[in-house]
Design a protein around this motif. Structure first.
Motif, PDB file in Angstrom:
ATOM      1  N   ALA A   9       0.814  -1.212   0.000  1.00 28.93           N
ATOM      2  CA  ALA A   9       0.000   0.000   0.000  1.00 28.93           C
ATOM      3  C   ALA A   9       0.845   1.258   0.000  1.00 28.93           C
ATOM      4  N   MET A  10       0.280   2.290  -0.615  1.00 29.71           N
ATOM      5  CA  MET A  10       0.873   3.614  -0.572  1.00 29.71           C
ATOM      6  C   MET A  10      -0.054   4.511   0.246  1.00 29.71           C
ATOM      7  N   SER A  11       0.503   5.307   1.089  1.00 33.16           N
ATOM      8  CA  SER A  11      -0.303   6.072   2.031  1.00 33.16           C
ATOM      9  C   SER A  11      -1.108   7.173   1.362  1.00 33.16           C
ATOM     10  N   THR A  12      -0.706   7.601   0.184  1.00 33.31           N
ATOM     11  CA  THR A  12      -1.445   8.636  -0.530  1.00 33.31           C
ATOM     12  C   THR A  12      -1.658   8.181  -1.956  1.00 33.31           C
ATOM     13  N   SER A  13      -2.462   8.928  -2.684  1.00 38.41           N
ATOM     14  CA  SER A  13      -2.731   8.593  -4.086  1.00 38.41           C
ATOM     15  C   SER A  13      -1.628   9.102  -5.001  1.00 38.41           C
ATOM     16  N   LYS A  14      -0.665   9.841  -4.481  1.00 39.24           N
ATOM     17  CA  LYS A  14       0.425  10.356  -5.298  1.00 39.24           C
ATOM     18  C   LYS A  14       1.457   9.265  -5.547  1.00 39.24           C
ATOM     19  N   LEU A  15       2.075   9.341  -6.714  1.00 39.62           N
ATOM     20  CA  LEU A  15       3.070   8.348  -7.088  1.00 39.62           C
ATOM     21  C   LEU A  15       4.404   9.049  -7.281  1.00 39.62           C
ATOM     22  N   ASN A  16       5.332   8.840  -6.370  1.00 35.71           N
ATOM     23  CA  ASN A  16       6.650   9.466  -6.437  1.00 35.71           C
ATOM     24  C   ASN A  16       7.595   8.534  -7.191  1.00 35.71           C
ATOM     25  N   LEU A  17       7.853   8.856  -8.444  1.00 35.35           N
ATOM     26  CA  LEU A  17       8.651   7.975  -9.295  1.00 35.35           C
ATOM     27  C   LEU A  17      10.131   7.984  -8.943  1.00 35.35           C
ATOM     28  N   LEU A  18      10.545   8.907  -8.085  1.00 37.82           N
ATOM     29  CA  LEU A  18      11.951   8.959  -7.690  1.00 37.82           C
ATOM     30  C   LEU A  18      12.207   8.253  -6.359  1.00 37.82           C
ATOM     31  N   ASP A  19      11.162   7.712  -5.761  1.00 34.23           N
ATOM     32  CA  ASP A  19      11.304   7.025  -4.477  1.00 34.23           C
ATOM     33  C   ASP A  19      11.626   5.550  -4.716  1.00 34.23           C
ATOM     34  N   THR A  27       9.801  -1.673  -8.807  1.00 33.40           N
ATOM     35  CA  THR A  27       9.303  -2.707  -9.717  1.00 33.40           C
ATOM     36  C   THR A  27       8.777  -2.105 -11.005  1.00 33.40           C
ATOM     37  N   LEU A  28       8.111  -0.958 -10.913  1.00 36.30           N
ATOM     38  CA  LEU A  28       7.615  -0.278 -12.111  1.00 36.30           C
ATOM     39  C   LEU A  28       8.767   0.092 -13.030  1.00 36.30           C
ATOM     40  N   HIS A  29       9.833   0.639 -12.476  1.00 41.86           N
ATOM     41  CA  HIS A  29      10.986   1.014 -13.302  1.00 41.86           C
ATOM     42  C   HIS A  29      11.662  -0.223 -13.908  1.00 41.86           C
ATOM     43  N   GLN A 146      -4.268   3.675  -8.345  1.00 43.00           N
ATOM     44  CA  GLN A 146      -3.048   4.099  -9.041  1.00 43.00           C
ATOM     45  C   GLN A 146      -2.710   3.257 -10.259  1.00 43.00           C
ATOM     46  N   VAL A 147      -3.464   2.196 -10.481  1.00 41.29           N
ATOM     47  CA  VAL A 147      -3.046   1.229 -11.496  1.00 41.29           C
ATOM     48  C   VAL A 147      -3.089   1.825 -12.904  1.00 41.29           C
ATOM     49  N   GLY A 148      -4.024   2.743 -13.168  1.00 42.39           N
ATOM     50  CA  GLY A 148      -4.081   3.352 -14.501  1.00 42.39           C
ATOM     51  C   GLY A 148      -2.829   4.146 -14.816  1.00 42.39           C
ATOM     52  N   LEU A 149      -2.410   4.985 -13.873  1.00 38.82           N
ATOM     53  CA  LEU A 149      -1.192   5.771 -14.059  1.00 38.82           C
ATOM     54  C   LEU A 149       0.027   4.871 -14.182  1.00 38.82           C
ATOM     55  N   ALA A 150       0.120   3.872 -13.302  1.00 39.62           N
ATOM     56  CA  ALA A 150       1.277   2.964 -13.326  1.00 39.62           C
ATOM     57  C   ALA A 150       1.350   2.198 -14.647  1.00 39.62           C
TER      58      ALA A 150
END
Length: 500
Positions: A9-19, A27-29, A146-150
């Motif tokens: 889980a991610m605590s917010t709906s934001k996706l930090n691609l540099l984290d 895993t996404l990268h 978040q799956v659509g953005l990911a």
């Protein structure tokens, strides 16, 4: 009884691609770059055209045959790979695909005759199925919000591998390796890099977050459906894939490119019929218990969801494949004095928008709802293609480019919106559903390019607009993912998976 849902889980709906400390982001990268490498290999052929033709002394007809063979195997491969992913997991299948495809690419680079080139290019079409692997993997690591953005980032950034091949391989072939065999070394270098990354992917990637269950289909060989009506609907949805492969055989027959004899062409037709009969038997084997006894209520889903998404992907990604192929020539014919490189850049800009528009389509779907977002986007695609059909020599070049830019935004966003829904239908069959939708994208590309040979360019754009308009209508019957889907654990307990 329902067991708890385990999500990284991610605590917010934001996706930090540099984290990169966040394992989902890492895993996404890992995954989009695996897809990137498959597209570098798959699209390594077009940018090296003059070097290959000069080296092997090929005719224009032989080159056209290579381009056709490059995509022939991708349609069935996406179905096969989708099934393998669901059964064996994306980590194993992506690693194997990268390594085995690299061997085939190096073999192509070492080929000395046209027959060898044709064989290895046909085999390399399998690498085009890499896309469906990451769809399942990314869906395991990101929640519905978040799956659509990911998935959009995965698809959009991975797709850029085609552009990277165009930028880098000719430079390596001419300026780094040089000589008549420079293209061979450039391709081989790409193959070696892909093989190395295949090992890296296997070492670092995981199918699911720690504590999560990787659900597998009850049987492999075909999608499980929920009713007799859906069974026949599923069978019918497979027919166009075999028809377009028959069109490919016809393209190389004596009636077209004259690269196959009439006997060989007829044999291919018979083989396609036999393969369809075999696939039907597999679909029946997987679903025969359902046909007799039905399925539990918690396990049902509507197959029309898969059909609608497949047509939608045909209308967006399929049209993209076709438009990218025809735009450079369209610009050169319409705007006299335009150089080949300028026309190529203008045409290539259509696919370049993948970097931002595809993630954007996924993000909008996450925020505003799946069906509403797809409706707006596919309405925009239809209008965009009508706009392109109006371009003529009286238009300022800048205005024509702006029209292409706007149309491209909607087309790429459409791809992102489709795969914002695909992972939410039935978790254990996400690979197979992705394979079906992905295969229809290729079916669309080949069908539209075939239609283009019979009509003028303005009618061609109207055809694309019509396909998008049909998708818009079909999308109104799409069921918005709500609440949860249910999968069965090995111990028989039921697990809810959030899809809204």
């Amino acid at each position: 009884m329902f067991s708890p849902v385990w999500i990284n889980a991610m605590s917010t709906s934001k996706l930090n691609l540099l984290d990169f400390s966040n394992k989902s982001v890492a895993t996404l990268h890992l995954t989009w770059f695996a897809f990137f490498m498959t597209f570098v290999m798959w699209f390594s052929l077009p940018p090296l055209k003059p070097l290959i033709m000069q080296s092997v002394q090929m005719t224009p007809q032989q080159w056209a045959a290579l381009l056709t063979l490059n995509v022939a195997l991708t349609i069935p491969a996406r179905i096969v790979v989708g099934s393998l992913v669901d059964k064996f997991g994306p980590r194993n299948i992506y690693s194997a695909l990268l390594i085995l495809s690299s061997i085939v690419l190096i073999a192509f680079a070492s080929a000395q005759t046209f027959e060898q080139l044709a064989l290895f290019r046909f085999m390399l079409g399998f690498v085009g199925a890499g896309f469906v692997i990451g769809i399942r993997l990314v869906s395991e690591w990101f929640p519905a919000r978040q799956v659509g953005l990911a998935e959009g980032i995965y698809g959009g950034w991975g797709n850029f591998g085609a552009a990277a091949a165009g930028f880098t391989l000719p430079f390596l072939a001419i300026h780094v390796f040089g000589g008549v065999d420079g293209w061979r070394y450039a391709m081989s270098a790409a193959g070696i890099l892909a093989a190395v990354y295949g090992v890296i992917f296997y070492v670092f990637a995981r199918n699911t977050p720690k504590g999560s269950t990787y659900f597998k289909p009850k049987k492999s060989g075909g999608l499980e459906v929920s009713s007799k009506k859906d069974f026949w609907f599923y069978v019918a949805l497979n027919v166009p894939m075999y028809l377009i492969l028959a069109v490919l055989a016809w393209k190389m027959s004596p009636a077209n490119l004259k690269l196959l004899s009439a006997t060989t062409t007829n044999i291919l037709y018979v083989v396609l019929i036999a393969l369809f009969v075999f696939q039907f038997s597999q679909i029946y084997r997987v679903n025969k218990d359902m046909l007799k006894n039905g399925v539990p209520e918690h396990d049902k889903y509507e197959f029309k969801q898969v059909a609608i998404l497949s047509w939608a992907y045909l209308a967006c990604f399929g049209s993209e494949l076709a438009v990218v192929s025809v735009l450079p020539a369209f610009f050169m014919d319409t705007f006299k004095g335009l150089s080949i490189s300028q026309a190529a850049m203008l045409g290539g800009s259509f696919a370049f928008m993948n970097l931002v528009a595809r993630p954007g389509g996924g993000w909008v779907s996450d925020k505003l709802g799946r069906r509403f977002s797809m409706s707006v986007i596919f309405g925009g695609i239809a209008i965009g293609y009508v706009l392109l059909s109006q371009i003529n020599s009286n238009w300022p070049l800048a205005l024509a480019f702006a029209a292409v830019f706007i149309c491209s935004l909607f087309v790429q966003a459409g791809c992102g919106s489709v795969f914002a829904v695909v992972p939410l239908i039935k978790r254990r069959m996400t690979g197979q559903i992705s394979g079906m939708a992905g295969a229809y994208g290729n079916v669309g590309g080949l069908a539209f390019l075939t239609i283009n040979t019979f009509v003028n360019i303005h009618t061609f754009f109207y055809v694309l607009a019509g396909a998008a308009a049909l998708a818009f209508i079909f999308i109104q019957f799409l069921k918005e993912p709500k609440g949860h889907t249910v999968e069965v654990n090995e111990d028989g307990t039921l697990q809810k998976i959030e899809v809204a």
